[in-house]
Design an enzyme around this catalytic site. Structure first.
Site, mmCIF file in Angstrom:
data_model
loop_
_atom_site.group_PDB
_atom_site.id
_atom_site.type_symbol
_atom_site.label_atom_id
_atom_site.label_comp_id
_atom_site.label_asym_id
_atom_site.label_seq_id
_atom_site.Cartn_x
_atom_site.Cartn_y
_atom_site.Cartn_z
ATOM 1 N N LYS A 1 113.593 -20.790 -18.694
ATOM 2 C CA LYS A 1 112.717 -20.256 -19.744
ATOM 3 C C LYS A 1 111.567 -19.417 -19.189
ATOM 4 C CE LYS A 1 113.456 -24.065 -23.007
ATOM 5 N NZ LYS A 1 112.827 -24.873 -24.064
ATOM 6 N N GLU B 1 107.840 -16.588 -26.670
ATOM 7 C CA GLU B 1 108.104 -17.304 -27.917
ATOM 8 C C GLU B 1 108.977 -16.413 -28.802
ATOM 9 O OE1 GLU B 1 106.923 -20.341 -28.286
ATOM 10 O OE2 GLU B 1 105.845 -20.193 -26.404
ATOM 11 N N GLY B 2 109.575 -17.029 -29.797
ATOM 12 C CA GLY B 2 110.245 -16.234 -30.825
ATOM 13 C C GLY B 2 111.755 -16.211 -30.727
ATOM 14 N N SER C 1 106.753 -20.459 -38.041
ATOM 15 C CA SER C 1 107.302 -19.959 -39.289
ATOM 16 C C SER C 1 107.915 -21.065 -40.140
ATOM 17 C CB SER C 1 108.320 -18.868 -39.011
ATOM 18 O OG SER C 1 108.978 -19.149 -37.835
ATOM 19 N N ARG D 1 103.804 -26.884 -34.525
ATOM 20 C CA ARG D 1 105.116 -27.441 -34.863
ATOM 21 C C ARG D 1 105.729 -28.023 -33.597
ATOM 22 N NH1 ARG D 1 108.693 -23.354 -36.592
ATOM 23 N NH2 ARG D 1 109.793 -23.766 -34.660
ATOM 24 N N ASN E 1 104.929 -25.913 -30.391
ATOM 25 C CA ASN E 1 104.556 -24.527 -30.708
ATOM 26 C C ASN E 1 103.135 -24.462 -31.240
ATOM 27 O OD1 ASN E 1 107.383 -23.137 -30.619
ATOM 28 N ND2 ASN E 1 107.696 -24.992 -31.819
ATOM 29 N N LYS F 1 105.153 -22.363 -21.914
ATOM 30 C CA LYS F 1 106.158 -23.300 -21.402
ATOM 31 C C LYS F 1 105.746 -23.861 -20.037
ATOM 32 C CE LYS F 1 109.664 -21.575 -24.454
ATOM 33 N NZ LYS F 1 108.798 -20.822 -25.382
ATOM 34 N N GLU G 1 109.943 -28.104 -27.613
ATOM 35 C CA GLU G 1 108.654 -27.523 -27.259
ATOM 36 C C GLU G 1 107.636 -27.790 -28.354
ATOM 37 O OE1 GLU G 1 108.020 -23.331 -27.074
ATOM 38 O OE2 GLU G 1 109.304 -22.900 -28.780
ATOM 39 N N ARG H 1 116.369 -27.213 -38.540
ATOM 40 C CA ARG H 1 117.273 -26.081 -38.321
ATOM 41 C C ARG H 1 118.579 -26.613 -37.758
ATOM 42 N NH1 ARG H 1 113.394 -22.736 -34.556
ATOM 43 N NH2 ARG H 1 112.857 -24.885 -34.069
HETATM 44 P P1 ADP Z 1 111.324 -20.190 -28.225
HETATM 45 O O1 ADP Z 1 109.886 -20.273 -27.861
HETATM 46 O O2 ADP Z 1 111.916 -18.862 -27.985
HETATM 47 O O3 ADP Z 1 111.575 -20.734 -29.605
HETATM 48 P P2 ADP Z 1 112.508 -22.662 -27.239
HETATM 49 O O4 ADP Z 1 112.089 -23.318 -26.002
HETATM 50 O O5 ADP Z 1 112.074 -23.313 -28.503
HETATM 51 O O6 ADP Z 1 112.051 -21.135 -27.179
HETATM 52 O O7 ADP Z 1 114.073 -22.528 -27.224
HETATM 53 C C1 ADP Z 1 114.810 -21.859 -28.218
HETATM 54 C C2 ADP Z 1 115.981 -22.709 -28.658
HETATM 55 O O8 ADP Z 1 116.838 -22.992 -27.567
HETATM 56 C C3 ADP Z 1 115.559 -24.051 -29.216
HETATM 57 O O9 ADP Z 1 115.242 -23.954 -30.583
HETATM 58 C C4 ADP Z 1 116.776 -24.922 -28.925
HETATM 59 O O10 ADP Z 1 117.749 -24.776 -29.936
HETATM 60 C C5 ADP Z 1 117.326 -24.333 -27.639
HETATM 61 N N1 ADP Z 1 116.793 -25.088 -26.483
HETATM 62 C C6 ADP Z 1 115.604 -24.899 -25.867
HETATM 63 N N2 ADP Z 1 115.414 -25.791 -24.878
HETATM 64 C C7 ADP Z 1 116.507 -26.572 -24.846
HETATM 65 C C8 ADP Z 1 116.928 -27.680 -24.028
HETATM 66 N N3 ADP Z 1 116.169 -28.141 -23.054
HETATM 67 N N4 ADP Z 1 118.122 -28.242 -24.301
HETATM 68 C C9 ADP Z 1 118.910 -27.777 -25.286
HETATM 69 N N5 ADP Z 1 118.582 -26.729 -26.082
HETATM 70 C C10 ADP Z 1 117.397 -26.128 -25.876
HETATM 71 MG MG MG Z 2 111.032 -22.700 -30.138
#
Ligand code: ADP
Ligand code: MG
Length: 449
Positions: free
Chosen positions: A340, A344-345, A131, A103, A126, A283, A124, A424
């Site tokens: 970060k 994940e999650g 899910s 995804r 995934n 990441k 990102e 979302r």
């Molecule tokens: P995870 O692997 O925990 O899902 P993500 O990198 O997808 O981590 O980050 C979780 C959430 O944080 C994302 O779904 C998004 O809403 C927000 N987020 C992550 N990176 C950014 C960014 N660079 N700018 C703005 N929001 C972010």
């Molecule tokens: Mg994510």
């Protein structure tokens, strides 16, 4: 409660748009009553990127030397990554087949043009435990229903990642060519998002007559064994192992769980995903791809700039940003970055003052466990969001994920395609984005003209 809201909730509950809340009470999954509106061009652009990103990530996942090198320093301080690296095949893998249900998540930025165009920026890619193939289908059906009733003005873009995933799983299991083999779904227990997973199990059985066994890694340790290279669970061959867990340290409470993972990896069961693919989703790898010479190694020449345009700045903590050491730059402007770890999650990232506090006390040895990402300034639009039967109109942000399906033998792609979407939508003042973590609401896409 308004009539419209109660009709929407009736539909949600009647159609398995459900989850357990944090107290493990049954509730409808949070949903939006305002579909996310995008232009047909943007929609086409994001969906056409799916096979491009899949192919790129397959190359990364199969490049064991690159993965080891890229994650070496991280593994020194991050036990979880170190343990996963230890599971990479030493010689030839037990099977050259692998499946990926990916995804690719994007936030939308204002392109700065007078016509109000938006450009997708990658949050990102995934590679494990993606899910909502079922719940995102169900929320699209909810919006279809509300549009038929005249409650919503637009009709959502058709979306069925569940059917796409299940059909591909069945095809993969048939490739294994063993009669009466099953799918092993690696799960967490308890699981808030169980209905999304059960839908995969039920549809695979109903449509393809294939049974699914749900187990935690500890249960697999107790009930699994290897026989002639096959993975047997209570005596039944697992043709495909589908990970809906195994991405978090808590999924491995002790050595038994790690032994179970090792048994899976060393078996001929086809993995969705392989451990290499899981690591490729780290990441740290995303951050390295931001470097043009590394991206060039994995991206095709004709899609290089298309891919690169979706990236925002990503940095290691010992990089410099515009001539300033990265940690200093982030502490000077904490609103500009997200910190970060390799997790994940949801709920693991650090923002603003929390990020600054963590960075200013972090020992240098731990810095390699993290990356810094520029914050995406997503466009804000009004949306009506429904959480546990209460509706609220809020300025909000939508994150669009494109599901991808990829099946490969070595580097040869047997299947590689886009398989639908997840939207979302969350309140604009929320940093994180997970639905089950309680941050975001499921939504659908509508095309504007
Ligand atoms: P995870 O692997 O925990 O899902 P993500 O990198 O997808 O981590 O980050 C979780 C959430 O944080 C994302 O779904 C998004 O809403 C927000 N987020 C992550 N990176 C950014 C960014 N660079 N700018 C703005 N929001 C972010
Ligand atoms: Mg994510």
């Amino acid at each position: 409660m308004s009539k419209h809201l109660s009709e929407a909730i009736d539909f949600a509950v009647s159609n398995s748009l459900l989850k357990f809340n944090t107290r493990y009470e049954l509730t409808h999954a949070p949903f939006s009553l305002t579909p996310c509106s995008v232009s047909p061009d943007l929609h086409q652009q994001i969906s056409s990127l799916t096979p491009v990103f899949n192919a790129m990530w397959l190359k990364i996942a199969n490049d064991t030397a690159f993965l080891k090198n890229a994650l070496e320093k991280t593994a020194r301080t991050d036990d979880f990554i170190r343990n996963l690296l230890g599971l990479l095949p030493k010689g030839l893998p037990a099977t050259s087949l692998q499946m990926l249900l990916s995804r690719n998540d994007f936030l939308l930025e204002d392109a700065g043009t007078p016509s109000g165009q938006m450009k997708p920026k990658q949050v990102e890619f995934n590679t494990i435990s993606n899910s909502f193939p079922s719940l995102s289908r169900q929320v699209t059906l909810l919006h279809h229903y509300l549009s038929h009733k005249g409650i919503l003005q637009c009709s959502p873009v058709a979306n069925d990642p569940l059917e796409e995933a299940v059909d591909s799983m069945a095809a993969v299991i048939k490739t294994y060519d063993y009669p009466d083999s099953c799918m092993l779904m690696v799960v967490q227990k308890p699981e808030q998002n169980i209905f999304d997973q059960r839908a995969v199990e039920y549809r695979l059985l109903e449509k393809h007559r294939i049974l699914t066994i749900r187990m935690t890694l500890d249960e697999i340790a107790e009930n699994g064994q290897l026989s002639d290279g096959h993975l047997l669970i209570n005596g039944q061959k697992a043709a495909l192992t589908y990970f809906r867990a195994g991405y978090a340290p808590a999924d491995y409470p002790g050595t038994a769980a790690w032994k179970a993972r090792e048994m899976i990896e060393s078996s001929s069961s086809i993995k969705c995903p392989s451990v290499g693919m899981q690591l490729a989703g780290a990441k740290k790898i995303q951050q390295l791809l931001c470097k043009p010479d590394i991206l060039r190694r994995f991206a095709e020449e004709d899609s290089f700039s298309q891919v690169q345009e979706t990236f925002v700045g990503l940095y290691a903590l010992d990089d410099t940003i515009e001539g300033v050491p990265a940690v200093e730059a982030a502490c000077q402007s904490p609103g500009r970055f997200v910190l970060k770890p390799q997790r994940e999650g949801g709920g693991n990232n650090l923002y603003g003052d929390e990020m600054k506090a963590s960075l200013s006390t972090m020992p240098e040895s731990e810095q390699h466990a993290y990356i810094l990402m520029e914050r995406i300034e997503a466009v804000v639009t009004p949306a009506e969001l429904v959480v546990e039967s209460v509706s609220e109109k809020l300025p909000s942000i939508s994150e669009i994920g494109r599901y991808g399906i990829c099946f490969a033998e070595g580097n040869r792609l047997i299947e590689n395609r886009d398989a639908g979407y997840l939207v979302r939508t969350k309140s604009a003042d929320m940093d994180e984005g997970g639905v089950c973590a309680g941050y975001a609401c499921l939504n659908s896409l509508c095309l504007n003209d």
